[in-house]
Design a protein around this motif. Sequence first.
Motif, PDB file in Angstrom:
ATOM      1  N   PHE A  46      -2.010  20.978 -10.064  1.00 19.16           N
ATOM      2  CA  PHE A  46      -1.555  22.292 -10.492  1.00 19.16           C
ATOM      3  C   PHE A  46      -1.916  22.503 -11.951  1.00 19.16           C
ATOM      4  O   PHE A  46      -1.854  21.578 -12.759  1.00 19.16           O
ATOM      5  N   PHE A  47      -2.260  23.740 -12.291  1.00 18.44           N
ATOM      6  CA  PHE A  47      -2.450  24.135 -13.680  1.00 18.44           C
ATOM      7  C   PHE A  47      -1.378  25.150 -14.028  1.00 18.44           C
ATOM      8  O   PHE A  47      -1.281  26.214 -13.389  1.00 18.44           O
ATOM      9  N   LEU A  48      -0.589  24.828 -15.054  1.00 15.30           N
ATOM     10  CA  LEU A  48       0.499  25.681 -15.522  1.00 15.30           C
ATOM     11  C   LEU A  48       0.125  26.225 -16.898  1.00 15.30           C
ATOM     12  O   LEU A  48      -0.854  25.789 -17.506  1.00 15.30           O
ATOM     13  N   PRO A  49       0.881  27.180 -17.437  1.00 15.85           N
ATOM     14  CA  PRO A  49       0.562  27.705 -18.772  1.00 15.85           C
ATOM     15  C   PRO A  49       0.443  26.596 -19.813  1.00 15.85           C
ATOM     16  O   PRO A  49       1.270  25.695 -19.884  1.00 15.85           O
ATOM     17  N   GLY A  50      -0.619  26.664 -20.598  1.00 19.41           N
ATOM     18  CA  GLY A  50      -0.886  25.637 -21.598  1.00 19.41           C
ATOM     19  C   GLY A  50      -1.815  24.548 -21.121  1.00 19.41           C
ATOM     20  O   GLY A  50      -2.256  23.713 -21.918  1.00 19.41           O
ATOM     21  N   ASP A  51      -2.143  24.557 -19.830  1.00 23.05           N
ATOM     22  CA  ASP A  51      -3.023  23.523 -19.278  1.00 23.05           C
ATOM     23  C   ASP A  51      -4.489  23.922 -19.430  1.00 23.05           C
ATOM     24  O   ASP A  51      -4.875  25.073 -19.190  1.00 23.05           O
ATOM     25  N   LEU A  52      -5.295  22.950 -19.810  1.00 24.77           N
ATOM     26  CA  LEU A  52      -6.744  23.099 -19.814  1.00 24.77           C
ATOM     27  C   LEU A  52      -7.277  22.629 -18.465  1.00 24.77           C
ATOM     28  O   LEU A  52      -6.875  21.568 -17.977  1.00 24.77           O
ATOM     29  N   CYS A  53      -8.150  23.418 -17.876  1.00 21.69           N
ATOM     30  CA  CYS A  53      -8.735  23.022 -16.588  1.00 21.69           C
ATOM     31  C   CYS A  53      -9.850  22.000 -16.867  1.00 21.69           C
ATOM     32  O   CYS A  53     -11.039  22.247 -16.581  1.00 21.69           O
ATOM     33  N   ASP A  54      -9.450  20.881 -17.452  1.00 22.22           N
ATOM     34  CA  ASP A  54     -10.330  19.778 -17.857  1.00 22.22           C
ATOM     35  C   ASP A  54     -11.110  20.164 -19.107  1.00 22.22           C
ATOM     36  O   ASP A  54     -11.997  21.026 -19.046  1.00 22.22           O
ATOM     37  N   HIS A  55     -10.786  19.508 -20.239  1.00 22.97           N
ATOM     38  CA  HIS A  55     -11.442  19.898 -21.483  1.00 22.97           C
ATOM     39  C   HIS A  55     -12.858  19.353 -21.601  1.00 22.97           C
ATOM     40  O   HIS A  55     -13.569  19.700 -22.541  1.00 22.97           O
ATOM     41  N   ASN A  56     -13.294  18.524 -20.644  1.00 26.13           N
ATOM     42  CA  ASN A  56     -14.669  18.005 -20.691  1.00 26.13           C
ATOM     43  C   ASN A  56     -15.444  18.305 -19.416  1.00 26.13           C
ATOM     44  O   ASN A  56     -16.468  17.691 -19.146  1.00 26.13           O
ATOM     45  N   VAL A  57     -14.970  19.270 -18.628  1.00 25.59           N
ATOM     46  CA  VAL A  57     -15.605  19.547 -17.338  1.00 25.59           C
ATOM     47  C   VAL A  57     -17.030  20.083 -17.512  1.00 25.59           C
ATOM     48  O   VAL A  57     -17.870  19.947 -16.611  1.00 25.59           O
ATOM     49  N   TRP A  95      -5.959  13.345 -25.876  1.00 20.04           N
ATOM     50  CA  TRP A  95      -6.003  12.041 -25.204  1.00 20.04           C
ATOM     51  C   TRP A  95      -4.718  11.821 -24.418  1.00 20.04           C
ATOM     52  O   TRP A  95      -4.734  11.358 -23.272  1.00 20.04           O
ATOM     53  N   TRP A  96      -3.584  12.138 -25.043  1.00 24.82           N
ATOM     54  CA  TRP A  96      -2.309  11.979 -24.344  1.00 24.82           C
ATOM     55  C   TRP A  96      -2.255  12.873 -23.109  1.00 24.82           C
ATOM     56  O   TRP A  96      -1.788  12.449 -22.043  1.00 24.82           O
ATOM     57  N   GLU A  97      -2.751  14.100 -23.256  1.00 22.48           N
ATOM     58  CA  GLU A  97      -2.757  14.998 -22.105  1.00 22.48           C
ATOM     59  C   GLU A  97      -3.592  14.410 -20.975  1.00 22.48           C
ATOM     60  O   GLU A  97      -3.216  14.483 -19.798  1.00 22.48           O
ATOM     61  N   SER A  98      -4.728  13.811 -21.314  1.00 24.49           N
ATOM     62  CA  SER A  98      -5.586  13.199 -20.293  1.00 24.49           C
ATOM     63  C   SER A  98      -4.881  12.039 -19.599  1.00 24.49           C
ATOM     64  O   SER A  98      -5.005  11.856 -18.379  1.00 24.49           O
ATOM     65  N   LEU A  99      -4.124  11.241 -20.387  1.00 18.56           N
ATOM     66  CA  LEU A  99      -3.372  10.138 -19.790  1.00 18.56           C
ATOM     67  C   LEU A  99      -2.301  10.647 -18.830  1.00 18.56           C
ATOM     68  O   LEU A  99      -2.076  10.078 -17.758  1.00 18.56           O
ATOM     69  N   VAL A 100      -1.636  11.737 -19.221  1.00 21.31           N
ATOM     70  CA  VAL A 100      -0.624  12.327 -18.344  1.00 21.31           C
ATOM     71  C   VAL A 100      -1.272  12.851 -17.068  1.00 21.31           C
ATOM     72  O   VAL A 100      -0.752  12.658 -15.956  1.00 21.31           O
ATOM     73  N   ASN A 101      -2.427  13.501 -17.199  1.00 16.04           N
ATOM     74  CA  ASN A 101      -3.124  14.014 -16.008  1.00 16.04           C
ATOM     75  C   ASN A 101      -3.511  12.881 -15.064  1.00 16.04           C
ATOM     76  O   ASN A 101      -3.380  13.002 -13.841  1.00 16.04           O
ATOM     77  N   ALA A 102      -4.005  11.773 -15.628  1.00 17.45           N
ATOM     78  CA  ALA A 102      -4.381  10.626 -14.791  1.00 17.45           C
ATOM     79  C   ALA A 102      -3.151  10.015 -14.132  1.00 17.45           C
ATOM     80  O   ALA A 102      -3.186   9.641 -12.950  1.00 17.45           O
ATOM     81  N   GLY A 103      -2.050   9.904 -14.887  1.00 14.69           N
ATOM     82  CA  GLY A 103      -0.819   9.364 -14.314  1.00 14.69           C
ATOM     83  C   GLY A 103      -0.282  10.250 -13.206  1.00 14.69           C
ATOM     84  O   GLY A 103       0.208   9.758 -12.178  1.00 14.69           O
TER      85      GLY A 103
END
Length: 244
Positions: free
Chosen positions: A74-85, A126-134
């Motif tokens: 899910f993408f909620l407000p404030g979410d990047l749809c992958d910052h390196n896509v 980086w933290w956001e990416s870790l949360v997404n992976a988790g």
Amino acid sequence: MNHPLIVKLEQFEHLDDEERRALLALTDGRMLHYEPRSDIIREGEDPRVVRLVLSGWACRYKQLPDGCRQIVAFFLPGDLCDHNVFVLSEMDHSIGTLTAVTLIEIAPAAFGAMMSARPQVTRALWWESLVNAGTQREWILNLGGRDALERLAHLFCELFHRLRGIGQTQDASYDMPLTQSDLAEVTGLTPVHVNRTLQTLRQRGLLTLKGRRLTILNRPGLERLALFNPNYLHLERVGARQDA
């Protein structure tokens, strides 16, 4: 500044006024509006930009040739749809809206320049990416290790914590725009099984779902049922905004 991206990143790192202004400038582009249940970008298309959700709910999904769809994020407000896509030559998944969505497209060059110039913002990403992976690991565990009650309960707990982090809960309730078909596509259940499971959660006095508003009546009980451990969301990083 209550910009959704700033609110999101300040869960992980303290940002000073200059860094906040840099993020505001980065995301001060043309807003795009999408109707509910429409595609933002499809599998196979060229991902040329970084997309930031400002309002509404979107999802990442995969679809089989027979039309069967699995929602995988899910993408909620404030979410990047992958910052390196944008490094991909073509999308290997699709992104679609669940509600009306407003987003901003950010040029990769501008995004990269901001990351190079603002190491604290990069750390937050980086933290956001870790949360997404988790979160992805927990969704895999949901499908392979939890039963129907645990799957739905876990999803509702996760959404509560994510939405509370961006200020979109009221006490123990939040907007729930997902249909039973959506919930089925997330949890790997049939819509009929989702319906029965929701009835059981209601009967146990754990939640109510009325008018697209979900209220958790017994959060400790719901979290126990879900086997929910919020450690993968790294909520303790909220205190990092007071660092420095």
